[in-house]
Design an enzyme around this catalytic site. Structure first.
Site, PDB file in Angstrom:
ATOM      1  N   CYS A   1       0.834  -1.209   0.000  1.00  0.00           N
ATOM      2  CA  CYS A   1       0.000   0.000   0.000  1.00  0.00           C
ATOM      3  C   CYS A   1       0.870   1.261   0.000  1.00  0.00           C
ATOM      4  O   CYS A   1       1.472   1.577  -1.013  1.00  0.00           O
ATOM      5  CB  CYS A   1      -1.000  -0.026   1.159  1.00  0.00           C
ATOM      6  SG  CYS A   1      -2.376   1.145   0.927  1.00  0.00           S
TER       7      CYS A   1
ATOM      8  N   HIS B   1      -3.256  -5.034   1.270  1.00  0.00           N
ATOM      9  CA  HIS B   1      -2.914  -5.227   2.677  1.00  0.00           C
ATOM     10  C   HIS B   1      -2.923  -6.715   3.054  1.00  0.00           C
ATOM     11  O   HIS B   1      -3.882  -7.211   3.636  1.00  0.00           O
ATOM     12  CB  HIS B   1      -3.909  -4.472   3.559  1.00  0.00           C
ATOM     13  CG  HIS B   1      -3.731  -2.994   3.534  1.00  0.00           C
ATOM     14  ND1 HIS B   1      -2.799  -2.341   4.321  1.00  0.00           N
ATOM     15  CD2 HIS B   1      -4.330  -2.037   2.784  1.00  0.00           C
ATOM     16  CE1 HIS B   1      -2.861  -1.048   4.082  1.00  0.00           C
ATOM     17  NE2 HIS B   1      -3.778  -0.833   3.152  1.00  0.00           N
TER      18      HIS B   1
ATOM     19  N   GLU C   1      -1.415  -8.052   5.422  1.00  0.00           N
ATOM     20  CA  GLU C   1      -1.264  -8.201   6.878  1.00  0.00           C
ATOM     21  C   GLU C   1      -2.576  -8.095   7.641  1.00  0.00           C
ATOM     22  O   GLU C   1      -2.648  -8.416   8.832  1.00  0.00           O
ATOM     23  CB  GLU C   1      -0.294  -7.141   7.398  1.00  0.00           C
ATOM     24  CG  GLU C   1      -0.883  -5.764   7.660  1.00  0.00           C
ATOM     25  CD  GLU C   1      -1.198  -4.944   6.395  1.00  0.00           C
ATOM     26  OE1 GLU C   1      -1.726  -3.820   6.525  1.00  0.00           O
ATOM     27  OE2 GLU C   1      -0.927  -5.418   5.270  1.00  0.00           O
TER      28      GLU C   1
END
Length: 231
Positions: A96, A175, A177
Site C-alpha cells: 500500500c 494489505h 497483513e
C-alpha cells in the site's frame, strides 16, 4: 533472516490502539510461514530510521493513511532510504503506502484513484493468470511506473496493483497483513468518510477470508530471492 520493518502507519487513534499495530501485524503474518525469522521495527513515521543496513537481509514497508505526496520530511527521508536499500542489493517489499513510496522514490507518480476509494476484499490478478483474494484500503494509487519497473498484478480500478524492479523489489497496493475482524471493524470506523455506498459495498465484499499463509509464503520466497516462484 533478519528483516527490517519500516513502519509508516500514522494512525494513532483510539481505534488503532485497540488492535495490533503494523509493527506487530507484519511480523505476525510472516511468522506463520517463517517462525525463525527475526524482525526489527523502525517507526519511520516518527523519524526513527535504521542507523545502518548492515545485518539486514530484507526490508518491508507498511501501509499508512498518510499520502506519499504530503511533503512530510519523513517521507522524503524514506524515499532516500528506499534508493539506498535498492543500491545495497537488499530485497525490498512494499504494501500500500510502501508500494507507493517505492514508486515515487524511483521516479514514478502517485495520485487519487480515478474511481474513488477501493475498500474491502478484492480479487487480484497476476500476469501469469493466478488470482488472489486480498484486502484493500486505498484512495490513492500508482499512476505511472518508475523506469525499469514491470507490472505483476492488477486489481479493481487499479491497473498497477503490484510491480517488480529486477529481482530486488516487489510491491502490492493491498494489505496482506490485515485480519478479517480488523477489516470489518475498519469499515465501520471509516463509514462516515467512505459514505453509505462504498461502506455497503465493502461489507458485501467480505466473503471467505484470504489465505494469509499463502500470501506470506509468496512474500517470503521473494525475500529469499526464490524468483522462480514469483509472478
Amino acid at each position: 533472516m533478519r528483516i527490517a520493518i519500516l513502519m509508516t502507519n500514522t494512525d494513532e487513534s483510539d481505534f488503532a490502539h485497540r488492535w495490533p499495530m503494523d509493527g506487530e501485524k507484519f511480523p505476525a503474518m510472516m511468522r506463520r510461514v517463517r517462525p525463525g525469522w527475526e524482525f526489527v521495527v523502525y517507526p519511520v513515521k516518527d523519524g526513527v530510521f535504521p542507523e545502518t543496513l548492515a545485518r539486514v537481509d530484507g526490508v518491508m514497508i507498511t501501509g499508512s493513511p498518510a499520502s506519499v505526496n504530503s511533503g512530510a520530511d519523513w517521507v522524503a527521508r524514506l524515499e532516500a532510504l528506499v534508493r539506498e536499500i535498492i543500491a545495497a542489493g537488499i530485497p525490498l517489499f512494499g504494501a500500500c503506502f510502501g508500494h507507493q513510496v517505492i514508486a515515487t522514490a524511483l521516479g514514478g507518480t502517485v495520485g487519487a484513484n480515478p474511481g474513488g476509494w477501493v475498500f474491502g476484499q478484492v480479487e487480484v490478478t497476476f500476469t501469469d493468470g493466478r488470482t488472489m483474494p486480498i484486502y484493500a484500503s486505498h484512495s490513492e494509487q500508482v499512476l505511472q511506473l518508475p523506469e525499469g519497473a514491470e507490472v505483476i498484478a492488477t486489481g479493481p480500478g487499479c491497473p498497477i496493483a503490484g510491480f517488480v524492479v529486477g529481482d530486488g523489489v516487489m510491491t502490492t497496493q493491498y494489505h496482506p497483513e490485515m485480519e478479517p475482524e480488523f477489516v470489518a471493524a475498519l469499515i465501520e470506523e471509516l463509514a462516515d468518510e467512505l459514505g453509505p455506498e462504498i461502506t455497503a459495498r465493502a461489507h458485501a465484499s467480505l466473503g471467505t477470508s484470504p489465505d494469509m499463509a499463502e500470501t506470506a509464503e509468496w512474500i517470503a520466497r521473494f525475500l529469499e530471492h526464490k524468483q522462480s516462484d514469483i509472478a
